[in-house]
Design an enzyme around this catalytic site. Structure first.
Site, PDB file in Angstrom:
ATOM      1  N   THR A 100       0.859  -1.180   0.000  1.00 27.83           N
ATOM      2  CA  THR A 100       0.000   0.000   0.000  1.00 27.83           C
ATOM      3  C   THR A 100       0.895   1.230   0.000  1.00 27.83           C
ATOM      4  O   THR A 100       1.472   1.603   1.030  1.00 27.83           O
ATOM      5  CB  THR A 100      -0.933   0.014   1.219  1.00 27.83           C
ATOM      6  OG1 THR A 100      -1.777  -1.139   1.183  1.00 27.83           O
ATOM      7  CG2 THR A 100      -1.808   1.262   1.210  1.00 27.83           C
ATOM      8  N   LYS A 177      -7.620   1.249  -2.699  1.00 27.86           N
ATOM      9  CA  LYS A 177      -7.182   0.819  -1.363  1.00 27.86           C
ATOM     10  C   LYS A 177      -7.111   1.996  -0.404  1.00 27.86           C
ATOM     11  O   LYS A 177      -7.530   1.897   0.765  1.00 27.86           O
ATOM     12  CB  LYS A 177      -5.809   0.140  -1.468  1.00 27.86           C
ATOM     13  CG  LYS A 177      -5.166  -0.227  -0.116  1.00 27.86           C
ATOM     14  CD  LYS A 177      -5.995  -1.230   0.672  1.00 27.86           C
ATOM     15  CE  LYS A 177      -5.434  -1.486   2.069  1.00 27.86           C
ATOM     16  NZ  LYS A 177      -4.153  -2.184   2.074  1.00 27.86           N
TER      17      LYS A 177
END
Length: 304
Positions: A100, A177
């Protein structure tokens, strides 16, 4: 994740792993070796990311920060990669980054991969936490410009998770995300505040949890990861907030979401600034703990 990958890929494939944590690597190799002896499944340890890229057709990376991802791919792309053998399952390498990070950094890495003809690259951040990783029930959000590349990545990722979603072109997986984790960051604080409010008002924690989780306040932070002991079975609070999703990682994801929004016209995050202050304070006091430890911080009088 590596255990699930080794168990599900073809028996004659070799899993090559590389981790900066020598203790974690040694533990995994020990566990994998016993399985390998009985099932003839091969697991090897690489000295560095470059060796992994040289020897593998599919390379999956999972790292904490943008700087770590950049460092790994700088090593991989330090010089031209050798051609894959004719016996390889694919004629080109596929790089799947499940970290991420911010979409801009990811797009830069993708550009370097493609311009150097090193292979194909997709961003595929994951959701589901440590439980999802161990049970292979993760959800992956993929950003790819090519349907063919996406489908190849999907086949690999289904060894690690239960759902793979094509969110759009390169960087779209990360945008999705960060949007999801922005909700998670805010809802976690709200659940911690609400549970603290109810309990300090004299309510029974378990009954309050049951009420919230059967009403409109229900969310992942209240139902699965409730911060109060006795409400959610298996939640990190039952282990002293050990394990789970670290407060430092939540703070990082929130920072990336806020920074990304600043570069997108009209994407105003009104609660982001205050939430960042909360996680900064909590990390100073409870570093390394699951991010639901915000409840403990509030209960003990935490303020920003």
């Amino acid at each position: 994740m590596a255990k699930n990958l080794r168990a599900k890929i073809p028996k004659d494939d070799t899993l090559l792993i590389c981790d900066s944590n020598a203790d974690v690597t040694a533990k995994f190799v020990k566990e994998a070796s016993s399985a390998a002896e009985s099932n003839e499944l091969e697991v090897n340890v690489s000295r560095d990311p470059r060796e992994v890229a040289e020897k593998c057709t599919t390379i999956i990376t999972a790292l904490p920060e943008p700087s770590h991802v950049n460092g790994v791919f700088d090593t991989i792309l330090s010089s031209a990669l050798p051609s894959l053998p004719k016996s390889a399952s694919h004629s080109s390498r596929l790089f799947i980054d499940t970290s991420t990070i911010d979409p801009t950094t990811s797009r830069g890495i993708a550009s370097s991969i493609h311009s150097s003809s090193a292979g194909h690259f997709v961003d595929a951040p994951m959701s589901g936490g440590t439980t999802g990783a161990s049970k292979a029930s993760l959800t992956f959000m993929v950003g790819s410009d090519s349907p063919d590349t996406y489908h190849r990545a999907r086949s690999a990722l289904l060894h690690l998770g239960a759902r793979v979603l094509h969110m759009g072109p390169q960087g779209a997986g990360l945008a999705a995300k960060l949007a999801n984790n922005y909700i998670l960051a805010i809802s976690n604080i709200a659940v911690c505040e609400a549970m603290n409010l109810g309990i300090k008002s004299g309510l029974d924690a378990k009954k309050l949890g049951e009420l919230i989780n059967s009403s409109t306040g229900r969310c992942w932070a209240s139902e699965v990861n409730n911060p109060v002991e006795g409400v959610s079975d298996g939640a990190p609070v039952g282990r002293g907030y050990e394990g789970g999703f670290g407060v430092g990682l939540m703070r990082k994801d929130l920072r990336l979401a806020v920074e990304t929004a600043q570069g997108v016209e009209g994407a105003t995050l009104l609660l982001g600034g205050m939430a960042q202050k909360v996680y900064e304070q909590v990390e100073r006091k409870e570093s390394g703990k699951d991010f639901s430890v915000v409840y403990k911080w509030l209960k003990e009088g935490g303020v920003v």
